[in-house]
Design a protein around this motif. Structure first.
Motif, short mmCIF file in Angstrom:
data_model
loop_
_atom_site.label_atom_id
_atom_site.label_comp_id
_atom_site.label_asym_id
_atom_site.label_seq_id
_atom_site.Cartn_x
_atom_site.Cartn_y
_atom_site.Cartn_z
N PRO A 50 14.92 -66.31 -37.57
CA PRO A 50 15.09 -64.93 -38.54
C PRO A 50 16.75 -64.48 -38.41
O PRO A 50 16.84 -64.11 -38.86
N PHE A 51 17.02 -64.94 -37.60
CA PHE A 51 18.61 -64.76 -36.94
C PHE A 51 19.50 -65.58 -38.31
O PHE A 51 19.92 -64.66 -38.81
N ARG A 52 18.72 -67.49 -38.20
CA ARG A 52 19.63 -67.28 -40.07
C ARG A 52 19.76 -67.28 -41.18
O ARG A 52 19.88 -66.70 -41.80
N ALA A 53 18.13 -66.60 -41.26
CA ALA A 53 17.66 -65.56 -42.26
C ALA A 53 18.56 -64.11 -42.51
O ALA A 53 19.17 -63.42 -43.40
N ALA A 54 18.78 -63.30 -41.30
CA ALA A 54 19.70 -62.15 -41.17
C ALA A 54 21.02 -62.55 -41.84
O ALA A 54 21.54 -62.04 -42.44
N PHE A 55 21.09 -64.01 -41.41
CA PHE A 55 23.32 -64.52 -41.95
C PHE A 55 23.17 -64.72 -43.40
O PHE A 55 24.48 -64.25 -44.22
N ALA A 56 21.60 -65.03 -43.55
CA ALA A 56 21.60 -65.32 -45.22
C ALA A 56 21.66 -64.44 -46.05
O ALA A 56 22.07 -63.96 -46.85
N ASP A 57 20.73 -62.82 -45.84
CA ASP A 57 21.03 -61.43 -45.91
C ASP A 57 22.48 -61.35 -46.32
O ASP A 57 22.74 -59.98 -47.06
N LEU A 58 23.01 -62.10 -44.87
CA LEU A 58 24.86 -61.11 -45.23
C LEU A 58 25.06 -62.74 -46.30
O LEU A 58 27.10 -61.88 -46.33
N ARG A 59 25.30 -62.86 -46.49
CA ARG A 59 25.53 -63.78 -47.69
C ARG A 59 26.81 -64.48 -46.68
O ARG A 59 28.33 -65.30 -46.99
N ILE A 60 26.31 -65.06 -45.71
CA ILE A 60 26.78 -66.31 -44.64
C ILE A 60 26.14 -66.99 -44.58
O ILE A 60 25.21 -67.43 -43.85
N SER A 61 26.92 -68.28 -44.53
CA SER A 61 25.81 -69.66 -45.13
C SER A 61 26.92 -70.86 -44.37
O SER A 61 26.74 -71.96 -44.28
N SER A 62 28.27 -70.88 -44.08
CA SER A 62 28.91 -71.13 -43.67
C SER A 62 30.51 -70.20 -43.12
O SER A 62 30.41 -69.23 -42.97
N THR A 63 30.87 -71.42 -42.43
CA THR A 63 32.23 -70.83 -41.47
C THR A 63 33.15 -70.13 -42.30
O THR A 63 33.77 -69.39 -41.95
N ASP A 64 33.76 -71.27 -43.92
CA ASP A 64 34.10 -70.16 -44.50
C ASP A 64 33.47 -68.84 -45.10
O ASP A 64 33.99 -67.67 -45.08
N ASP A 65 32.43 -68.45 -45.31
CA ASP A 65 32.04 -67.47 -46.04
C ASP A 65 32.40 -66.76 -44.27
O ASP A 65 33.07 -65.27 -44.13
N LEU A 66 31.98 -67.15 -42.58
CA LEU A 66 32.27 -66.53 -41.93
C LEU A 66 33.81 -65.85 -41.73
O LEU A 66 33.72 -64.64 -41.39
N LEU A 67 34.74 -66.64 -42.17
CA LEU A 67 36.25 -66.40 -42.40
C LEU A 67 36.72 -65.22 -43.37
O LEU A 67 36.61 -64.52 -43.02
N ARG A 68 35.66 -65.40 -44.38
CA ARG A 68 35.89 -64.83 -45.21
C ARG A 68 35.60 -63.31 -44.87
O ARG A 68 36.59 -62.73 -45.04
N ARG A 69 34.36 -63.19 -44.54
CA ARG A 69 34.12 -61.90 -43.85
C ARG A 69 35.28 -60.96 -42.71
O ARG A 69 35.58 -59.91 -42.55
N ALA A 70 35.67 -61.98 -42.27
CA ALA A 70 36.64 -61.57 -40.64
C ALA A 70 37.85 -61.40 -41.19
O ALA A 70 38.58 -59.80 -41.48
N GLY A 71 38.47 -61.92 -42.51
CA GLY A 71 39.15 -61.41 -43.49
C GLY A 71 39.32 -60.09 -44.41
O GLY A 71 40.28 -59.24 -44.20
N GLU A 72 38.00 -60.07 -44.65
CA GLU A 72 37.39 -58.62 -44.57
C GLU A 72 37.98 -57.22 -43.79
O GLU A 72 38.56 -56.62 -43.94
N VAL A 73 37.33 -57.32 -42.72
CA VAL A 73 37.49 -56.90 -41.73
C VAL A 73 39.02 -56.52 -41.84
O VAL A 73 39.47 -55.80 -41.58
N THR A 74 39.38 -57.56 -41.71
CA THR A 74 40.92 -57.52 -41.00
C THR A 74 41.86 -56.91 -42.29
O THR A 74 42.84 -56.34 -41.71
N ARG A 75 41.49 -56.69 -43.22
CA ARG A 75 42.16 -55.84 -44.01
C ARG A 75 41.80 -54.67 -44.39
O ARG A 75 42.07 -53.78 -44.47
N PHE A 76 40.25 -53.85 -44.13
CA PHE A 76 39.55 -52.63 -43.94
C PHE A 76 40.72 -52.28 -42.87
O PHE A 76 40.82 -50.97 -42.41
#
Length: 104
Positions: A50-76
């Motif tokens: 279910p933890f991995r499913a939560a990641f999928a719901d957040l559209r995070i399936s790779s390190t690149d996705d995680l880095l992209r989301r981190a960048g979005e937060v930084t820009r915010f």
């Protein structure tokens, strides 16, 4: 996920602190993970899907996705900073704020 979740949660922390609200709720997630790893590793393993499913719901399936989301937060962050200053200003000017009375 914790590497993204914690810094993202800090964005809430600054707003809570500016509003003189207790921000310690951020400690619950790491404490829960530590308790599971120490006291119930089998439960932690069973919760992994279910933890991995939560990641999928957040559209995070790779390190690149995680880095992209981190960048979005930084820009915010500049917008967050301005909002925090606005909340802090209103909080300090409130007649119900103990902090505001010390500044007058």
């Amino acid at each position: 996920m914790a590497a993204w979740l914690f810094p993202t949660g800090v964005t809430c922390h600054v707003l809570l602190a500016a509003a003189l609200r207790n921000p310690t709720v951020r400690l619950r997630y790491p404490a829960a993970c530590e308790a599971l790893a120490t006291d119930a590793p089998h439960l932690q393993e069973s919760l992994a899907p279910p933890f991995r499913a939560a990641f999928a719901d957040l559209r995070i399936s790779s390190t690149d996705d995680l880095l992209r989301r981190a960048g979005e937060v930084t820009r915010f962050l500049p917008r967050l900073w301005q909002t925090t200053e606005d909340v802090l200003t209103r909080t300090l000017r409130s007649p119900h704020s103990e902090c505001g009375t010390h500044l007058q």
